[in-house]
Design a protein around this motif. Structure first.
Motif, PDB file in Angstrom:
ATOM      1  N   THR A 274       0.806  -1.023   0.060  1.00  0.00           N
ATOM      2  CA  THR A 274       0.173   0.563  -0.663  1.00  0.00           C
ATOM      3  C   THR A 274       0.839   1.010  -0.002  1.00  0.00           C
ATOM      4  OG1 THR A 274      -1.821  -1.380   1.383  1.00  0.00           O
ATOM      5  CG2 THR A 274      -1.520   1.343   1.434  1.00  0.00           C
ATOM      6  N   PRO A 275       1.783   2.012   0.620  1.00  0.00           N
ATOM      7  CA  PRO A 275       3.022   2.868   0.938  1.00  0.00           C
ATOM      8  C   PRO A 275       3.187   2.638  -0.496  1.00  0.00           C
ATOM      9  CG  PRO A 275       3.682   1.294   2.694  1.00  0.00           C
ATOM     10  CD  PRO A 275       2.192   0.520   2.195  1.00  0.00           C
ATOM     11  N   VAL A 276       4.107   2.119  -1.259  1.00  0.00           N
ATOM     12  CA  VAL A 276       4.392   1.822  -1.904  1.00  0.00           C
ATOM     13  C   VAL A 276       3.841   2.010  -3.079  1.00  0.00           C
ATOM     14  CG1 VAL A 276       6.095   0.459  -4.289  1.00  0.00           C
ATOM     15  CG2 VAL A 276       6.255  -0.247  -1.207  1.00  0.00           C
ATOM     16  N   ILE A 277       2.582   1.508  -3.453  1.00  0.00           N
ATOM     17  CA  ILE A 277       1.415   1.709  -4.854  1.00  0.00           C
ATOM     18  C   ILE A 277       0.703   2.833  -4.651  1.00  0.00           C
ATOM     19  CG2 ILE A 277      -0.806   1.071  -3.621  1.00  0.00           C
ATOM     20  CD1 ILE A 277       1.199  -0.079  -6.805  1.00  0.00           C
ATOM     21  N   VAL A 278       0.766   4.259  -3.357  1.00  0.00           N
ATOM     22  CA  VAL A 278       0.207   4.969  -4.206  1.00  0.00           C
ATOM     23  C   VAL A 278       0.966   6.405  -5.054  1.00  0.00           C
ATOM     24  CG1 VAL A 278      -0.599   5.777  -1.027  1.00  0.00           C
ATOM     25  CG2 VAL A 278       1.874   6.285  -1.877  1.00  0.00           C
ATOM     26  N   HIS A 279       2.354   6.016  -4.490  1.00  0.00           N
ATOM     27  CA  HIS A 279       2.542   6.857  -6.084  1.00  0.00           C
ATOM     28  C   HIS A 279       2.500   6.671  -6.785  1.00  0.00           C
ATOM     29  CE1 HIS A 279       5.831   7.760  -2.591  1.00  0.00           C
ATOM     30  NE2 HIS A 279       5.287   6.721  -2.038  1.00  0.00           N
ATOM     31  N   GLN A 280       1.735   5.261  -7.717  1.00  0.00           N
ATOM     32  CA  GLN A 280       1.507   4.919  -8.999  1.00  0.00           C
ATOM     33  C   GLN A 280      -0.268   5.801  -9.325  1.00  0.00           C
ATOM     34  OE1 GLN A 280       3.687   2.442  -7.296  1.00  0.00           O
ATOM     35  NE2 GLN A 280       4.876   2.342  -8.980  1.00  0.00           N
ATOM     36  N   MET A 281      -1.033   5.761  -8.574  1.00  0.00           N
ATOM     37  CA  MET A 281      -2.275   6.353  -7.998  1.00  0.00           C
ATOM     38  C   MET A 281      -2.105   8.005  -8.559  1.00  0.00           C
ATOM     39  SD  MET A 281      -3.289   4.296  -5.193  1.00  0.00           S
ATOM     40  CE  MET A 281      -5.139   4.877  -4.753  1.00  0.00           C
ATOM     41  N   LYS A 282      -2.841   8.176  -9.891  1.00  0.00           N
ATOM     42  CA  LYS A 282      -3.599   9.397  -9.608  1.00  0.00           C
ATOM     43  C   LYS A 282      -4.253  10.381  -8.615  1.00  0.00           C
ATOM     44  CE  LYS A 282      -4.296   9.456 -14.885  1.00  0.00           C
ATOM     45  NZ  LYS A 282      -5.773   9.421 -15.757  1.00  0.00           N
ATOM     46  N   LYS A 305      -4.462   3.989   5.793  1.00  0.00           N
ATOM     47  CA  LYS A 305      -5.510   5.126   6.087  1.00  0.00           C
ATOM     48  C   LYS A 305      -3.672   6.211   6.756  1.00  0.00           C
ATOM     49  CE  LYS A 305      -9.265   3.989   8.231  1.00  0.00           C
ATOM     50  NZ  LYS A 305     -10.339   4.145  10.114  1.00  0.00           N
ATOM     51  N   LYS A 306      -2.834   4.992   7.394  1.00  0.00           N
ATOM     52  CA  LYS A 306      -1.389   5.343   7.296  1.00  0.00           C
ATOM     53  C   LYS A 306      -0.264   5.737   5.968  1.00  0.00           C
ATOM     54  CE  LYS A 306       2.502   3.422   9.602  1.00  0.00           C
ATOM     55  NZ  LYS A 306       3.512   2.153  10.212  1.00  0.00           N
ATOM     56  N   ALA A 307      -0.844   4.957   4.455  1.00  0.00           N
ATOM     57  CA  ALA A 307      -0.466   5.356   3.241  1.00  0.00           C
ATOM     58  C   ALA A 307      -1.316   6.959   2.809  1.00  0.00           C
ATOM     59  CB  ALA A 307      -0.632   4.626   2.468  1.00  0.00           C
ATOM     60  N   GLY A 308      -2.062   7.663   3.576  1.00  0.00           N
ATOM     61  CA  GLY A 308      -2.451   8.662   3.537  1.00  0.00           C
ATOM     62  C   GLY A 308      -3.248   8.420   2.175  1.00  0.00           C
ATOM     63  N   LEU A 309      -3.980   7.184   2.319  1.00  0.00           N
ATOM     64  CA  LEU A 309      -5.281   7.224   1.586  1.00  0.00           C
ATOM     65  C   LEU A 309      -6.546   7.778   2.087  1.00  0.00           C
ATOM     66  CD1 LEU A 309      -4.071   4.140  -0.637  1.00  0.00           C
ATOM     67  CD2 LEU A 309      -4.001   6.477  -1.226  1.00  0.00           C
ATOM     68  N   THR A 310      -7.524   7.659   1.861  1.00  0.00           N
ATOM     69  CA  THR A 310      -8.691   7.729   2.143  1.00  0.00           C
ATOM     70  C   THR A 310     -10.109   7.073   2.213  1.00  0.00           C
ATOM     71  OG1 THR A 310      -9.336  10.567   2.193  1.00  0.00           O
ATOM     72  CG2 THR A 310     -11.256   9.266   2.248  1.00  0.00           C
ATOM     73  N   TRP A 320     -14.377 -13.651   3.569  1.00  0.00           N
ATOM     74  CA  TRP A 320     -13.357 -12.221   2.954  1.00  0.00           C
ATOM     75  C   TRP A 320     -13.842 -11.136   3.318  1.00  0.00           C
ATOM     76  CZ3 TRP A 320      -8.844 -14.509   2.605  1.00  0.00           C
ATOM     77  CH2 TRP A 320      -8.895 -16.328   2.108  1.00  0.00           C
ATOM     78  N   VAL A 321     -13.269  -9.615   2.821  1.00  0.00           N
ATOM     79  CA  VAL A 321     -13.783  -8.947   2.532  1.00  0.00           C
ATOM     80  C   VAL A 321     -12.230  -7.813   1.639  1.00  0.00           C
ATOM     81  CG1 VAL A 321     -12.544  -6.446   4.278  1.00  0.00           C
ATOM     82  CG2 VAL A 321     -13.436  -9.221   5.038  1.00  0.00           C
ATOM     83  N   SER A 322     -13.072  -6.910   1.080  1.00  0.00           N
ATOM     84  CA  SER A 322     -12.390  -5.496   0.275  1.00  0.00           C
ATOM     85  C   SER A 322     -12.922  -4.251   0.645  1.00  0.00           C
ATOM     86  CB  SER A 322     -13.545  -6.110  -1.243  1.00  0.00           C
ATOM     87  OG  SER A 322     -12.905  -5.096  -2.236  1.00  0.00           O
ATOM     88  N   VAL A 323     -11.920  -4.187   0.784  1.00  0.00           N
ATOM     89  CA  VAL A 323     -10.938  -2.396   1.161  1.00  0.00           C
ATOM     90  C   VAL A 323     -11.099  -1.429   0.360  1.00  0.00           C
ATOM     91  CG1 VAL A 323     -10.130  -1.454   2.887  1.00  0.00           C
ATOM     92  CG2 VAL A 323      -9.912  -3.120   3.648  1.00  0.00           C
ATOM     93  N   THR A 324     -12.121   0.015   0.130  1.00  0.00           N
ATOM     94  CA  THR A 324     -11.832   0.140  -1.127  1.00  0.00           C
ATOM     95  C   THR A 324     -11.014   1.570  -0.883  1.00  0.00           C
ATOM     96  OG1 THR A 324     -13.442  -0.502  -2.908  1.00  0.00           O
ATOM     97  CG2 THR A 324     -12.225   1.967  -3.481  1.00  0.00           C
ATOM     98  N   ALA A 325     -10.461   2.752  -0.205  1.00  0.00           N
ATOM     99  CA  ALA A 325     -10.258   3.731  -0.599  1.00  0.00           C
ATOM    100  C   ALA A 325      -9.340   4.920  -2.191  1.00  0.00           C
ATOM    101  CB  ALA A 325      -8.884   3.542  -0.020  1.00  0.00           C
ATOM    102  N   ARG A 326      -9.632   5.856  -1.909  1.00  0.00           N
ATOM    103  CA  ARG A 326      -9.311   6.796  -2.584  1.00  0.00           C
ATOM    104  C   ARG A 326      -7.800   7.862  -2.229  1.00  0.00           C
ATOM    105  NH1 ARG A 326     -13.673   9.186  -2.373  1.00  0.00           N
ATOM    106  NH2 ARG A 326     -13.286  10.755  -0.624  1.00  0.00           N
ATOM    107  N   LYS A 327      -7.424   7.972  -3.341  1.00  0.00           N
ATOM    108  CA  LYS A 327      -5.900   9.313  -3.018  1.00  0.00           C
ATOM    109  C   LYS A 327      -6.707  10.239  -3.200  1.00  0.00           C
ATOM    110  CE  LYS A 327      -1.766  10.327  -5.061  1.00  0.00           C
ATOM    111  NZ  LYS A 327      -0.366   9.733  -5.988  1.00  0.00           N
ATOM    112  N   ASP A 328      -6.633  11.545  -2.082  1.00  0.00           N
ATOM    113  CA  ASP A 328      -6.886  12.406  -2.342  1.00  0.00           C
ATOM    114  C   ASP A 328      -6.643  13.620  -2.251  1.00  0.00           C
ATOM    115  OD1 ASP A 328      -9.945  11.941  -1.964  1.00  0.00           O
ATOM    116  OD2 ASP A 328     -10.076  11.844  -0.363  1.00  0.00           O
TER     117      ASP A 328
END
Length: 328
Positions: A274-282, A305-310, A320-328
């Motif tokens: 997660t903290p790596v992939i935020v850099h690939q996201m718009k 949340k720690k990676a700065g995503l909402t 099983w669980v799916s978690v969806t977050a957004r890069k604001d």
């Protein structure tokens, strides 16, 4: 051809996560033996007049995986020679890790020898066409019914190495893709496997998909499924490597260019990813994850949340669980 059979004694509640762990360390195709009562759908799909007799379900399950044996007694794992003792130690380490957060029962491993079986084709009898909501997923050897020809259809052959889409984790991601894929969007699929998520996204209107996987077998699997779905090569690119710690893979994938990142992987991989992939996201991009056991939900939501995503949404199916977050 001979095979070594490794049989793990466990409990039914641990079946899925142990199978997923075996896949992650390179052991493909697990056989399950348990006494869980058949569902109504399973009974219908057996096409027999007399159902098999089953013992009372005491929660015990046996998971077996098979490793090819050479003429000189060596075992072949991913085309490399090894031995039974090394494999047992590797699996025992993984089982010990699992014990730290869940009950896996006894976890005893037995080894035996079995003769040649047509592993390449025998599994096909268990993979039938099925729906994920209004999307029909069909293997190549099955005909499409006339009344289904107007529906959205995915032609997916998982082969022996990758999932079919029948598992809850994949279905959770597909439902999220239906919500968030926009016309022409860019999608990154981490842990591509058969390519089912990327192909679903393209069918839903995505403009381009990049997939990454650790297993080189993903390349031909994705290629075959692209061709089966008439997906042009330019619309779906595949890369082999570990995006978490391989800078070359990160550079190839690119930065701040994806509208959606999908990752159907175990929770213990999502945490460092997660903290790596935020850099690939718009900015405004969505991060759709799955492969998360319900007991690990908080671990993933905290990592997000720690990676700065909402945190946008948590959806569930079975355990099983799916978690969806957004890069604001």
């Amino acid at each position: 051809m001979k095979w070594k059979k490794f049989k793990i004694k466990t409990i039914t509640e641990a079946e899925d996560v142990i199978i997923s762990t075996l896949y992650d360390i390179g052991f493909e195709g697990a056989q399950i033996e348990d006494n869980v009562p058949l569902t109504a759908m399973e009974k219908e799909q057996m096409f027999v007049d007399i159902l098999p007799q089953m013992n009372e379900d005491d929660g015990t399950a046996y998971l077996s995986f098979f490793v090819e044996e050479t003429e000189d007694g060596k075992l072949l794992k991913n085309a490399e020679e090894t031995d039974a003792e090394t494999i047992i130690k590797e699996v025992e380490r993984e089982l010990a890790d699992l014990r730290t957060f869940m009950d896996i029962g006894e976890g005893i491993i037995e080894v035996s020898e079995t003769e040649d079986i047509d592993w390449i084709n025998n599994w096909k009898q268990y993979f039938k066409q099925f729906y994920v909501d209004d999307i029909l997923i069909v293997p190549s050897w099955e005909e499409i019914k006339e009344e289904d020809k107007s529906k959205m259809i995915l032609h997916i052959d998982p082969g022996t190495a990758f999932g079919t889409g029948m598992h809850e984790t994949t279905q959770l991601v597909i439902r999220q893709l239906k919500k968030y894929v926009k016309e022409g969007c860019e999608l990154l699929d981490v842990g591509t496997g058969s390519g089912i998520l990327g192909i679903t996204a393209l069918k839903l209107g995505a403009g381009h998909v990049v997939g990454t996987d650790l297993d080189p077998c993903a390349v031909p699997a994705v290629q075959e499924n692209k061709e089966a779905n008439q997906i042009p090569d330019k619309d779906f690119d595949m890369m082999i490597g570990n995006i978490i710690d391989d800078k070359e893979v990160q550079d190839q994938v690119g930065y701040e260019k994806y509208d959606i990142v999908a990752a159907n992987i175990l929770a213990d991989v999502l945490v460092p990813l997660t903290p790596v992939i935020v850099h690939q996201m718009k900015k405004g991009a969505y991060y759709i994850t799955s492969g998360i056991l319900d007991v690990k939900e908080t671990v993933v939501t905290e990592a997000v949340k720690k990676a700065g995503l909402t945190l946008v949404e948590v959806t569930k199916q079975g355990e099983w669980v799916s978690v969806t977050a957004r890069k604001d």
